[in-house]
Motif scaffolding. Structure first.
Motif, short mmCIF file in Angstrom:
data_model
loop_
_atom_site.label_atom_id
_atom_site.label_comp_id
_atom_site.label_asym_id
_atom_site.label_seq_id
_atom_site.Cartn_x
_atom_site.Cartn_y
_atom_site.Cartn_z
N ILE A 64 0.84 -1.20 0.00
CA ILE A 64 0.00 0.00 0.00
C ILE A 64 0.87 1.25 0.00
N ALA A 65 1.89 1.25 0.87
CA ALA A 65 2.79 2.42 0.96
C ALA A 65 3.44 2.70 -0.38
N LYS A 66 3.89 1.66 -1.07
CA LYS A 66 4.50 1.84 -2.40
C LYS A 66 3.46 2.33 -3.40
N ALA A 67 2.30 1.71 -3.40
CA ALA A 67 1.25 2.06 -4.37
C ALA A 67 0.78 3.50 -4.21
N LEU A 68 0.68 3.97 -2.95
CA LEU A 68 0.22 5.33 -2.69
C LEU A 68 1.36 6.34 -2.61
N LYS A 69 2.59 5.84 -2.86
CA LYS A 69 3.80 6.68 -2.86
C LYS A 69 3.97 7.42 -1.53
N LEU A 70 3.83 6.67 -0.45
CA LEU A 70 4.02 7.24 0.88
C LEU A 70 5.50 7.23 1.22
N LYS A 71 5.89 8.08 2.15
CA LYS A 71 7.29 8.16 2.57
C LYS A 71 7.63 7.10 3.60
N SER A 72 6.61 6.63 4.34
CA SER A 72 6.86 5.70 5.44
C SER A 72 5.62 4.86 5.72
N LEU A 73 5.86 3.67 6.25
CA LEU A 73 4.76 2.82 6.71
C LEU A 73 4.01 3.47 7.86
N TYR A 74 4.69 4.34 8.60
CA TYR A 74 4.06 4.99 9.75
C TYR A 74 2.84 5.82 9.35
N GLU A 75 2.77 6.25 8.11
CA GLU A 75 1.62 7.01 7.64
C GLU A 75 0.34 6.17 7.65
N LEU A 76 0.50 4.86 7.69
CA LEU A 76 -0.65 3.95 7.68
C LEU A 76 -1.09 3.54 9.09
N LEU A 77 -0.29 3.88 10.09
CA LEU A 77 -0.55 3.44 11.45
C LEU A 77 -1.18 4.56 12.28
N PRO A 78 -1.95 4.18 13.31
CA PRO A 78 -2.51 5.21 14.20
C PRO A 78 -1.39 5.94 14.93
N LYS A 79 -1.68 7.15 15.37
CA LYS A 79 -0.68 7.98 16.06
C LYS A 79 -0.33 7.42 17.44
N SER A 80 -1.25 6.68 18.05
CA SER A 80 -0.98 6.11 19.38
C SER A 80 -1.50 4.67 19.43
N ILE A 81 -1.10 3.98 20.46
CA ILE A 81 -1.53 2.60 20.65
C ILE A 81 -3.00 2.62 21.09
N PRO A 82 -3.86 1.85 20.41
CA PRO A 82 -5.28 1.83 20.80
C PRO A 82 -5.47 1.37 22.23
N ASP A 83 -6.43 1.98 22.92
CA ASP A 83 -6.73 1.59 24.31
C ASP A 83 -7.35 0.20 24.38
N GLU A 84 -8.16 -0.14 23.37
CA GLU A 84 -8.85 -1.42 23.36
C GLU A 84 -8.14 -2.39 22.43
N ASP A 85 -8.31 -3.67 22.71
CA ASP A 85 -7.79 -4.70 21.82
C ASP A 85 -8.85 -5.05 20.78
N ILE A 86 -10.00 -5.51 21.24
CA ILE A 86 -11.08 -5.92 20.35
C ILE A 86 -12.27 -5.00 20.54
N ILE A 87 -12.90 -4.64 19.43
CA ILE A 87 -14.13 -3.85 19.48
C ILE A 87 -15.22 -4.59 18.74
N GLU A 88 -16.46 -4.25 19.06
CA GLU A 88 -17.61 -4.80 18.33
C GLU A 88 -18.27 -3.64 17.60
N ILE A 89 -18.48 -3.83 16.30
CA ILE A 89 -19.10 -2.79 15.48
C ILE A 89 -20.48 -3.28 15.07
N VAL A 90 -21.49 -2.49 15.38
CA VAL A 90 -22.87 -2.79 14.98
C VAL A 90 -23.18 -1.86 13.81
N TYR A 91 -23.65 -2.45 12.71
CA TYR A 91 -23.90 -1.66 11.51
C TYR A 91 -25.12 -2.17 10.75
N THR A 92 -25.56 -1.37 9.82
CA THR A 92 -26.66 -1.75 8.94
C THR A 92 -26.23 -1.51 7.51
#
Length: 117
Positions: A64-92
Motif C-alpha cells: 500500500i505504501a508503495k502504491a500510494l507513494k508514501l514516505k513511510s509505513l508509519y503514515e498507515l498506522l494510528p498515532k498512538s496505541i489503541p486503548d482497546e484490543d477488540i471492538i464490536e461494530i454494529v452496523y446496517t
C-alpha cells in the motif's frame, strides 16, 4: 432495519480507516489500489467491507505504501496505541444514493455503534 455485528481488532479497524482516508485523498479507487498492489481487483473492497473477514497484513502495508507513494509505513498506522484490543461494530446496510438523488441497488454499510469488549 436489519443490523449486523462484527468483532475486530481496534488496530486493524484504525489501519483500514487510515488506508481508506489516504486512498480517497489521493483519488485512488479500491479496485485501482488492489491492482497497484498486484492483488485481486476486489481485495481492497473486501478489506474495507465490515462483513468480510479480509484484513491487511504487514506485507500488504508495504504494498500500500508503495502504491500510494508514501514516505513511510508509519503514515498507515494510528498515532498512538489503541486503548482497546477488540471492538464490536454494529452496523446496517442501506442503499447508496445515486448522483440524481435516487436510491441505488448497491448497498453501503452505516455504523450504528462501536463497543469496547
Amino acid at each position: 432495519m436489519k443490523t449486523f455485528s462484527i468483532k475486530i481488532s481496534k488496530l486493524d479497524y484504525e489501519i483500514i480507516n487510515q488506508v481508506r482516508k489516504l486512498r480517497e485523498k489521493k483519488g485512488v479507487s479500491q479496485r485501482d489500489l488492489s491492482e497497484l498492489m498486484n492483488l485481486s481487483k476486489s481485495f481492497v473492497g473486501k478489506v474495507e467491507a465490515l462483513g468480510q473477514p479480509d484484513k491487511y497484513s504487514i506485507r500488504h502495508l508495504a504494498l500500500i505504501a508503495k502504491a500510494l507513494k508514501l514516505k513511510s509505513l508509519y503514515e498507515l498506522l494510528p498515532k498512538s496505541i489503541p486503548d482497546e484490543d477488540i471492538i464490536e461494530i454494529v452496523y446496517t446496510k442501506v442503499p447508496k444514493i445515486n448522483k440524481d438523488g435516487s436510491e441505488s441497488k448497491q448497498l453501503e454499510e452505516r455504523i450504528i455503534e462501536i463497543w469496547s469488549i
